[in-house]
Design a protein around this motif. Structure first.
Motif: not given
Lengths: 109, 117
Positions: A23-28, A47-58, A62-68, A89-90
């Protein structure tokens, strides 16, 4: 305008064959990134909410990760019951949520 | 805790007819959303209510779509007159009035599948 792009649009896996959804995103002003699961004829299920880059949830397989710039949903040793459409979704400013088109996952026994 | 309720689950109408959908959010959820999900696409926000006031209706086709949320609880979405391109699933979601971690988590109902012939 906020944008969410998911890939691939469809994915077919053998049971036990691990893979990742992108999932790639652009958001203000990212407030949060969500992953939902949607089964046919049903509404999206959180399933998951991620808030900041580097965060991971399992959760189970399933495992979700987030970058910028993107998020990945890793599926380890999937089972047929993991077959569904996975939506990303963002939430940007003013809590407005923008969805991607989803990845339709099929896990074959 | 009861989830978001929607009715009807399915509706088939002829083009130019009118139709209405009903949503009852989770108890205590002040924010209510209506989304349109066309087959093969992600949900698109049509309108967002905070209590009974409209927060965002920028993507609502106001010439044919209307929505209201009287008393800040349940809501109705109406289409009049319907077009073929309105065939979609209409999802209702609700969220708590406060934001955990800075965002409000939305809980979705099962949706109403509309077919316009």
């Amino acid at each position: 305008e906020d944008q969410v792009t998911q890939s691939p649009e469809a994915l077919r896996l053998q049971e036990g064959e691990s893979s990742s959804l992108n999932c790639s995103y652009t958001v203000s002003g990212l407030r949060g990134l969500f992953w939902y699961r949607q089964d046919p004829g049903k509404g999206p299920e959180f399933l998951f909410t991620l808030y900041s880059a580097g965060e991971e949830k399992e959760k189970e397989r399933l495992k979700a990760t987030l970058t910028k710039k993107e998020s990945f949903l890793h599926i380890t040793a999937p089972k047929p019951e993991d077959s569904a459409t996975y939506l990303c979704a963002v939430a940007g400013g003013y809590q407005k949520v923008t969805f991607g088109i989803g990845t339709k996952l099929q896990v074959i026994p | 805790e009861a989830g978001v309720a929607q009715s009807p689950r399915y509706k088939i109408i002829e083009k130019r007819q009118s139709v209405a959908f009903w949503c009852n959010p989770i108890s205590g959820h002040a924010t209510l959303y209506w989304y349109q999900q066309i087959l093969g696409q992600g949900p698109k926000l049509l309108i967002q209510f905070q209590n009974n006031g409209v927060v965002d209706d920028s993507q609502l086709p106001k010439d044919r779509f209307s929505a209201e949320r009287l008393k800040g609880v349940d809501s109705t979405l109406k289409i009049q007159p319907a077009k073929l391109e309105d065939s979609a699933v209409y999802l209702c979601a609700s969220s708590q009035p406060w934001a955990a971690g800075g965002v409000r988590l939305q809980y979705f109902g099962p949706g109403t599948r509309l077919t316009v012939l």
